[in-house]
Scaffold this active site. Sequence first.
Site, PDB file in Angstrom:
ATOM      1  N   ASN A  79       0.828  -1.197   0.000  1.00  0.00           N
ATOM      2  CA  ASN A  79       0.000   0.000   0.000  1.00  0.00           C
ATOM      3  C   ASN A  79       0.872   1.261   0.000  1.00  0.00           C
ATOM      4  OD1 ASN A  79      -2.432   1.665   0.226  1.00  0.00           O
ATOM      5  ND2 ASN A  79      -3.402  -0.181   1.045  1.00  0.00           N
ATOM      6  N   ARG A  80       0.311   2.380   0.435  1.00  0.00           N
ATOM      7  CA  ARG A  80       0.950   3.683   0.227  1.00  0.00           C
ATOM      8  C   ARG A  80       1.601   4.230   1.490  1.00  0.00           C
ATOM      9  NH1 ARG A  80      -3.546   3.074  -2.820  1.00  0.00           N
ATOM     10  NH2 ARG A  80      -3.352   3.602  -5.029  1.00  0.00           N
ATOM     11  N   HIS A 105       3.571   0.107  -2.692  1.00  0.00           N
ATOM     12  CA  HIS A 105       4.001  -1.292  -2.799  1.00  0.00           C
ATOM     13  C   HIS A 105       5.523  -1.444  -2.854  1.00  0.00           C
ATOM     14  CE1 HIS A 105      -0.101  -2.291  -2.946  1.00  0.00           C
ATOM     15  NE2 HIS A 105      -0.299  -2.340  -4.247  1.00  0.00           N
ATOM     16  N   HIS A 179      -0.826 -10.078  -3.688  1.00  0.00           N
ATOM     17  CA  HIS A 179      -1.654  -9.150  -4.477  1.00  0.00           C
ATOM     18  C   HIS A 179      -2.367  -9.878  -5.612  1.00  0.00           C
ATOM     19  CE1 HIS A 179      -2.949  -5.492  -6.439  1.00  0.00           C
ATOM     20  NE2 HIS A 179      -2.243  -4.713  -5.616  1.00  0.00           N
ATOM     21  N   SER A 180      -3.028 -10.973  -5.304  1.00  0.00           N
ATOM     22  CA  SER A 180      -3.763 -11.682  -6.348  1.00  0.00           C
ATOM     23  C   SER A 180      -5.030 -10.929  -6.744  1.00  0.00           C
ATOM     24  CB  SER A 180      -4.136 -13.090  -5.874  1.00  0.00           C
ATOM     25  OG  SER A 180      -3.009 -13.928  -5.852  1.00  0.00           O
ATOM     26  N   ASP A 250     -11.196   1.138  -3.361  1.00  0.00           N
ATOM     27  CA  ASP A 250      -9.747   0.963  -3.207  1.00  0.00           C
ATOM     28  C   ASP A 250      -9.401   1.476  -1.818  1.00  0.00           C
ATOM     29  OD1 ASP A 250      -7.099   0.411  -3.574  1.00  0.00           O
ATOM     30  OD2 ASP A 250      -6.755   1.877  -5.166  1.00  0.00           O
ATOM     31  N   GLN A 287      -7.332  -4.530   2.306  1.00  0.00           N
ATOM     32  CA  GLN A 287      -7.533  -3.583   1.211  1.00  0.00           C
ATOM     33  C   GLN A 287      -8.413  -4.246   0.161  1.00  0.00           C
ATOM     34  OE1 GLN A 287      -6.209  -0.503   1.335  1.00  0.00           O
ATOM     35  NE2 GLN A 287      -6.579   0.309  -0.702  1.00  0.00           N
ATOM     36  N   GLU A 315      -6.588  -7.744  -0.206  1.00  0.00           N
ATOM     37  CA  GLU A 315      -5.200  -7.783   0.238  1.00  0.00           C
ATOM     38  C   GLU A 315      -5.125  -7.614   1.762  1.00  0.00           C
ATOM     39  OE1 GLU A 315      -2.996  -4.820  -2.259  1.00  0.00           O
ATOM     40  OE2 GLU A 315      -5.001  -4.663  -3.164  1.00  0.00           O
TER      41      GLU A 315
END
Length: 352
Positions: A79-80, A105, A179-180, A250, A287, A315
Amino acid sequence: MMPERAEFGRLPSGVPVEVVTLRGAGGFAARVLTFGATLQALLVPGRDGLSDVVAGHDTLDGYLAGRNFFGATIGRYANRISGGRFGLDGAAITLPTNNGPHTLHGGPEGFDRQLWEVAEVAAAPEPRLVLRRLSPAGEGGFPGALDTRVSFAVTGDAELSVRFEARSTAPTVVNLTNHSFFHLGGGGGDVLAHRLRIAASRYLPTDATLIPLGAPAPVDGTPFDFRQAHPIGGRIREADEQLLRAQGYDHNFCLDGWDGTLREAARLEDPASGRAMTLLTDRPGLQFYSGNFLDGSVAGKGGRPLRQSDALCLEPQDWPDAPNRPDYPSTRLDPGDTYRHSIAYRFSRLPT
């Protein structure tokens, strides 16, 4: 039966990339690449037989051509991180940015772009692959050398478990996930009719750049209330400011009752194929990304372009931008401690 190992392709340097296949019952199988510690395929039984329920590419060239995170292991920080910077023990840590002004990421060359080594392969009753990578100190701007292992194991007839462990030589921050991109019908349409339940009564609203605004907000009375199963497309077009900013979902959902133990975070159902997936995690966040930025410019398996909402991500992870938010669950890892994260993807069939 031992997992099957084969060459999937070669990097431009000529180094081979392996694919390892783990098998369960009834044709259930997971294929994992050493490039990016990537879940390349996940074959799951359903009313229509076996279908591959994760997006990806048929060849290594597809993964090398662009960074789409399909099935990849994400690190050092999923994530960020706002502004590509955070403070740690009085030091200002600066990271390369790759998502507007932010680090996403792990930055431009995260774990998803690295070749992992095979540390262990084990046979039934729980076929398992363990991949390892030593991230040198300062890689991606993060302090400390990080020794990371990720294991993929078939832990039931139709269950895949993914476990992460990491140790650092210096105080740092860590947030690892898989991260599928899922489509329980195997593709060929969008996921808006999938039904989703998330065990979260709060979520993190974001600003226009998808950085959390601050404290969690209640989902009650909003399109983010998935405490009861709801079609993903049921409210995605509502004139909600948060949905408009992200062009869909998101957002991080703050899981109820988090205590560090493995517990159900979400359940995804596809009425058309009869498949259901229960997701378990021991981390505090999930997420949910509804594939908003898939725009047809990237072709997945079989050369099929992936368009908006053709797949979704769930996620499990720590909360975004936590290194800058002392009120969020801590993502700090100190020398001598071990970071651990377990995920289970448990598949079943819906009653007819």
